[in-house]
Design an enzyme around this catalytic site. Structure first.
Site, PDB file in Angstrom:
ATOM      1  N   GLU A   1      10.470  16.210  13.848  1.00 49.93           N
ATOM      2  CA  GLU A   1      11.174  16.064  12.588  1.00 49.93           C
ATOM      3  C   GLU A   1      10.835  17.227  11.633  1.00 49.93           C
ATOM      4  OE1 GLU A   1       9.388  12.234  11.227  1.00 49.93           O
ATOM      5  OE2 GLU A   1      11.435  11.661  10.125  1.00 49.93           O
TER       6      GLU A   1
ATOM      7  N   LYS B   1       0.845  -1.255   0.023  1.00 47.61           N
ATOM      8  CA  LYS B   1      -0.054  -0.088   0.090  1.00 47.61           C
ATOM      9  C   LYS B   1       0.863   1.289   0.121  1.00 47.61           C
ATOM     10  CE  LYS B   1      -1.465   3.049   2.095  1.00 47.61           C
ATOM     11  NZ  LYS B   1      -1.161   4.400   1.606  1.00 47.61           N
TER      12      LYS B   1
ATOM     13  N   GLU C   1       9.289   1.327  10.884  1.00 48.14           N
ATOM     14  CA  GLU C   1      10.625   2.005  10.537  1.00 48.14           C
ATOM     15  C   GLU C   1       9.789   3.322  10.710  1.00 48.14           C
ATOM     16  OE1 GLU C   1      13.475   1.557  10.168  1.00 48.14           O
ATOM     17  OE2 GLU C   1      13.554  -0.817   9.871  1.00 48.14           O
TER      18      GLU C   1
ATOM     19  N   CYS D   1      14.183  10.095   6.728  1.00 46.24           N
ATOM     20  CA  CYS D   1      14.058   9.954   8.417  1.00 46.24           C
ATOM     21  C   CYS D   1      15.348   9.932   8.933  1.00 46.24           C
ATOM     22  CB  CYS D   1      13.489   8.474   8.459  1.00 46.24           C
ATOM     23  SG  CYS D   1      14.400   7.476   7.396  1.00 46.24           S
TER      24      CYS D   1
HETATM   25  P1  NAP Z   1       2.880   8.849   7.102  1.00 49.64           P
HETATM   26  O1  NAP Z   1       1.808   9.935   7.187  1.00 49.64           O
HETATM   27  O2  NAP Z   1       2.972   8.145   8.351  1.00 49.64           O
HETATM   28  O3  NAP Z   1       2.339   7.734   5.842  1.00 49.64           O
HETATM   29  C1  NAP Z   1       3.017   6.657   5.813  1.00 49.64           C
HETATM   30  C2  NAP Z   1       2.120   5.769   4.938  1.00 49.64           C
HETATM   31  O4  NAP Z   1       1.167   5.307   5.905  1.00 49.64           O
HETATM   32  C3  NAP Z   1       1.438   6.230   3.678  1.00 49.64           C
HETATM   33  O5  NAP Z   1       1.208   4.958   2.927  1.00 49.64           O
HETATM   34  C4  NAP Z   1       0.074   6.623   4.180  1.00 49.64           C
HETATM   35  O6  NAP Z   1      -0.867   6.801   3.404  1.00 49.64           O
HETATM   36  C5  NAP Z   1      -0.206   5.655   5.326  1.00 49.64           C
HETATM   37  N1  NAP Z   1      -1.054   6.026   6.557  1.00 49.64           N
HETATM   38  C6  NAP Z   1      -1.331   7.042   6.791  1.00 49.64           C
HETATM   39  N2  NAP Z   1      -2.255   7.114   7.796  1.00 49.64           N
HETATM   40  C7  NAP Z   1      -2.588   5.963   7.783  1.00 49.64           C
HETATM   41  C8  NAP Z   1      -3.394   5.189   8.902  1.00 49.64           C
HETATM   42  N3  NAP Z   1      -4.391   5.805   9.637  1.00 49.64           N
HETATM   43  N4  NAP Z   1      -3.444   3.761   8.531  1.00 49.64           N
HETATM   44  C9  NAP Z   1      -2.923   2.964   7.755  1.00 49.64           C
HETATM   45  N5  NAP Z   1      -1.830   3.763   6.851  1.00 49.64           N
HETATM   46  C10 NAP Z   1      -1.711   5.190   7.149  1.00 49.64           C
HETATM   47  O7  NAP Z   1       4.216   9.233   6.762  1.00 49.64           O
HETATM   48  P2  NAP Z   1       4.786  10.010   5.300  1.00 49.64           P
HETATM   49  O8  NAP Z   1       4.384  11.419   5.626  1.00 49.64           O
HETATM   50  O9  NAP Z   1       4.362   9.415   4.024  1.00 49.64           O
HETATM   51  O10 NAP Z   1       6.470   9.729   5.431  1.00 49.64           O
HETATM   52  C11 NAP Z   1       7.108  10.561   6.244  1.00 49.64           C
HETATM   53  C12 NAP Z   1       7.335   9.697   7.659  1.00 49.64           C
HETATM   54  O11 NAP Z   1       8.092   8.451   7.409  1.00 49.64           O
HETATM   55  C13 NAP Z   1       8.428  10.477   8.496  1.00 49.64           C
HETATM   56  O12 NAP Z   1       8.005  10.573   9.838  1.00 49.64           O
HETATM   57  C14 NAP Z   1       9.741   9.647   8.269  1.00 49.64           C
HETATM   58  O13 NAP Z   1      10.550   9.708   9.235  1.00 49.64           O
HETATM   59  C15 NAP Z   1       9.253   8.277   7.847  1.00 49.64           C
HETATM   60  N6  NAP Z   1      10.257   7.551   7.320  1.00 49.64           N
HETATM   61  C16 NAP Z   1      10.831   6.555   8.222  1.00 49.64           C
HETATM   62  C17 NAP Z   1      11.709   5.716   7.543  1.00 49.64           C
HETATM   63  C18 NAP Z   1      12.316   4.771   8.359  1.00 49.64           C
HETATM   64  O14 NAP Z   1      13.044   3.645   7.894  1.00 49.64           O
HETATM   65  N7  NAP Z   1      12.642   4.706   9.639  1.00 49.64           N
HETATM   66  C19 NAP Z   1      12.163   5.739   5.927  1.00 49.64           C
HETATM   67  C20 NAP Z   1      11.469   6.747   5.556  1.00 49.64           C
HETATM   68  C21 NAP Z   1      10.322   7.512   6.178  1.00 49.64           C
HETATM   69  P3  NAP Z   1      -1.377   8.049   2.708  1.00 49.64           P
HETATM   70  O15 NAP Z   1      -0.042   8.741   1.943  1.00 49.64           O
HETATM   71  O16 NAP Z   1      -2.446   7.713   1.725  1.00 49.64           O
HETATM   72  O17 NAP Z   1      -1.595   8.858   3.780  1.00 49.64           O
END
Ligand code: NAP
Length: 475
Positions: free
Chosen positions: A379, A172, A248, A282
């Site tokens: 962040e 997804k 992650e 991240c």
């Molecule tokens: P996000 O808002 O948490 O979204 C991540 C994924 O989860 C997207 O596919 C999103 O879909 C989905 N999602 C959102 N709300 C959800 C829910 N209630 N239930 C299930 N899935 C849901 O994060 P992002 O803004 O895309 O990415 C940035 C974040 O990722 C940052 O915090 C970054 O640090 C973290 N990150 C961590 C790593 C690591 O390896 N530790 C690597 C890369 C990024 P939608 O797009 O449709 O909202």
């Protein structure tokens, strides 16, 4: 290119018929419309993955390995078109997008190699009464949820080990960047992944779609990369069906420069740790802690380097910093910088959002940032470097650890024994010691504290998709 859902080896429209738009972050214009998967489609994808599971688990590791190897080769052949696609939907500069494609493809190559190293354990029980045999078996159907910041690499970092282990998957992707995920589906199908082994489900209703899959007892694993906030919600949901999870999550990386550090090397590392992916990583250095004697020169020279970067549309070859991914992200960065400036920080370069279309934010260096400023707690996810001074090792470690996150830290010092001591004292899953980049498919990537649970890449990455089964035996 394909813009439908990929379920059971076929491109299918959403059952509701609905679609959603994908925007170009450089202009805000619509670049594609993609099928919008619903809960019904999610269950169809689980069905397809569950049906394909037993045959894929029984497929010879060498054959699974060759599918991944072929996918690596196809990604490498098509690196330039994939990079353009990533840049177009995510906004990042082409140079970053090309780097991502190489990094992403390497996960397929690494796990093609790991797939054929399936080891177990045979031991004699301490009592001598029996033997202990431990075999590793695929976890089963996996739901993989990925963010927009590395739309290819975050997908391959999960799909690679899952397929190597003999699991089937439903990916997804983030709704801002579904096109790269669909391109990955096409590559894996061409590489020979049988129908149903890889399913890709773009959706604007991520919460509902992922919850529906987690409620389905056929799903045995959730691997999530994204924010800590969403990770917490998903951990709670996964508890209901006791689904195996890997998380992650967010980071808040300290970048610590001791006065004895090689300043040129520290600046080079700072540029990579801060500006790779325009700061939308991240692993991005979020808080710069520089020992007092070096602090002014470090700030001046970092600002010089940052202000020299070319900002523009990601797809333009000359661009070094593209726009941020969307309005929310640029508004958040702007808000954090404003709050820091309001509480006394100074912008040595950058510091205000430009007028005009697109989600641009200029490379920014801040000094005199208050210890409790939100920019040091949250962040940033943008091209902003807040600098704080410190004195001595003890203070450096205390400041570095003053966060709920623990993904990665960077330490620069000429004293190796201090470097290792500080690396061990910082609460983080990874440390870059005299190095601004840690990501490597051959190394275990992941965080401690609220940055996550589990590791991706390395040997550990495969184990996340395997269960250990113990058989007590006599012969
Ligand atoms: P996000 O808002 O948490 O979204 C991540 C994924 O989860 C997207 O596919 C999103 O879909 C989905 N999602 C959102 N709300 C959800 C829910 N209630 N239930 C299930 N899935 C849901 O994060 P992002 O803004 O895309 O990415 C940035 C974040 O990722 C940052 O915090 C970054 O640090 C973290 N990150 C961590 C790593 C690591 O390896 N530790 C690597 C890369 C990024 P939608 O797009 O449709 O909202």
């Amino acid at each position: 290119m394909e813009t439908e859902l990929f379920i059971g080896g076929k491109w299918v429209p959403a059952s509701s018929g609905s679609r959603f738009d994908v925007l170009d972050p450089a202009t805000g214009d619509v670049i594609a419309s993609v099928a919008d998967g619903s809960e019904v489609d999610a269950i169809s994808a689980v069905e397809a993955a569950a049906a394909a599971g037993p045959a894929w688990a029984a497929t010879a590791p060498r054959v699974r390995s060759e599918v991944l190897r072929k996918a690596f080769e196809l990604m490498t052949e098509r690196a330039s078109e994939l990079a353009k696609l990533i840049s177009l939907e995510n906004g990042k500069a082409l140079v970053d997008a090309k780097g991502e494609v190489t990094y992403a493809a390497e996960f397929f190559r690494w796990f093609a190699e790991e797939a054929v190293r399936g080891e177990g354990v045979l031991a004699t029980a301490p009592s001598g009464a029996n033997r202990i045999l431990v075999v590793r078996q695929p976890v089963g159907v996996c739901v993989l949820v990925t963010p927009w910041n590395f739309p290819a690499a975050m997908a391959t970092r999960k799909i690679g080990p899952a397929l190597a282990a003999g699991c089937t998957v439903i990916l997804k992707p983030a709704s801002d960047t579904p096109l790269t995920a669909l391109a990955m589906a096409a590559i894996l199908a061409e590489a020979g992944a049988p129908e149903g082994v890889v399913n890709v489900l773009p959706s604007r209703s991520s919460g509902k779609v992922v919850s529906a899959m987690l409620r389905d007892q056929r799903v045995r694993k959730l691997s999530f990369t994204g924010s800590t906030e969403v990770g917490r919600t998903l951990l709670a949901q996964a508890a209901d069906t006791v689904v195996n999870t890997s998380m992650e999550l967010g980071g808040n990386a300290p970048f610590v420069v001791f006065a004895d550090a090689d300043l040129d090397a520290a600046l080079e590392g700072a540029m990579i740790a801060k500006m790779r992916n325009g700061g939308e990583a991240c692993t991005a250095a979020n808080r710069f802690y520089v020992e007092s004697p070096l602090a002014d020169e470090f700030a001046r020279r970092l600002a010089q380097r940052m202000s020299g970067l070319v900002v523009g549309p990601g797809t333009d070859e000359k661009t070094q910093v593209g726009p941020l991914v969307n309005e929310d992200t640029v508004a958040k960065v702007d808000g954090l910088v404003r709050a820091a400036l309001d509480s006394g920080a100074e912008a040595v370069t950058g510091g205000s959002r430009p007028e005009g279309p697109g989600y641009y934010y200029p490379p920014t260096v801040l000094t005199g940032v208050a210890a409790d400023a939100p920019i040091l707690r949250e962040e940033i996810f943008g091209p902003v470097a807040p600098i704080v001074t410190f004195n001595g090792e003890e203070e450096a470690v205390r400041l570095a650890n003053d966060t709920e996150y623990g993904l990665v830290a960077y330490v620069y010092t000429a004293d190796l024994s201090r470097g290792l001591r500080v690396s061990e004292a910082i609460d983080a899953g990874m440390v870059g010691l005299n190095r601004g980049l840690v990501s490597d498919p051959a190394a275990p990537f992941g965080g401690v504290k609220q940055s996550g649970i589990g590791r991706e890449g390395g040997h550990e990455g495969l184990l996340e998709y395997l269960e250990s089964k113990y058989i007590a035996l006599n012969w």
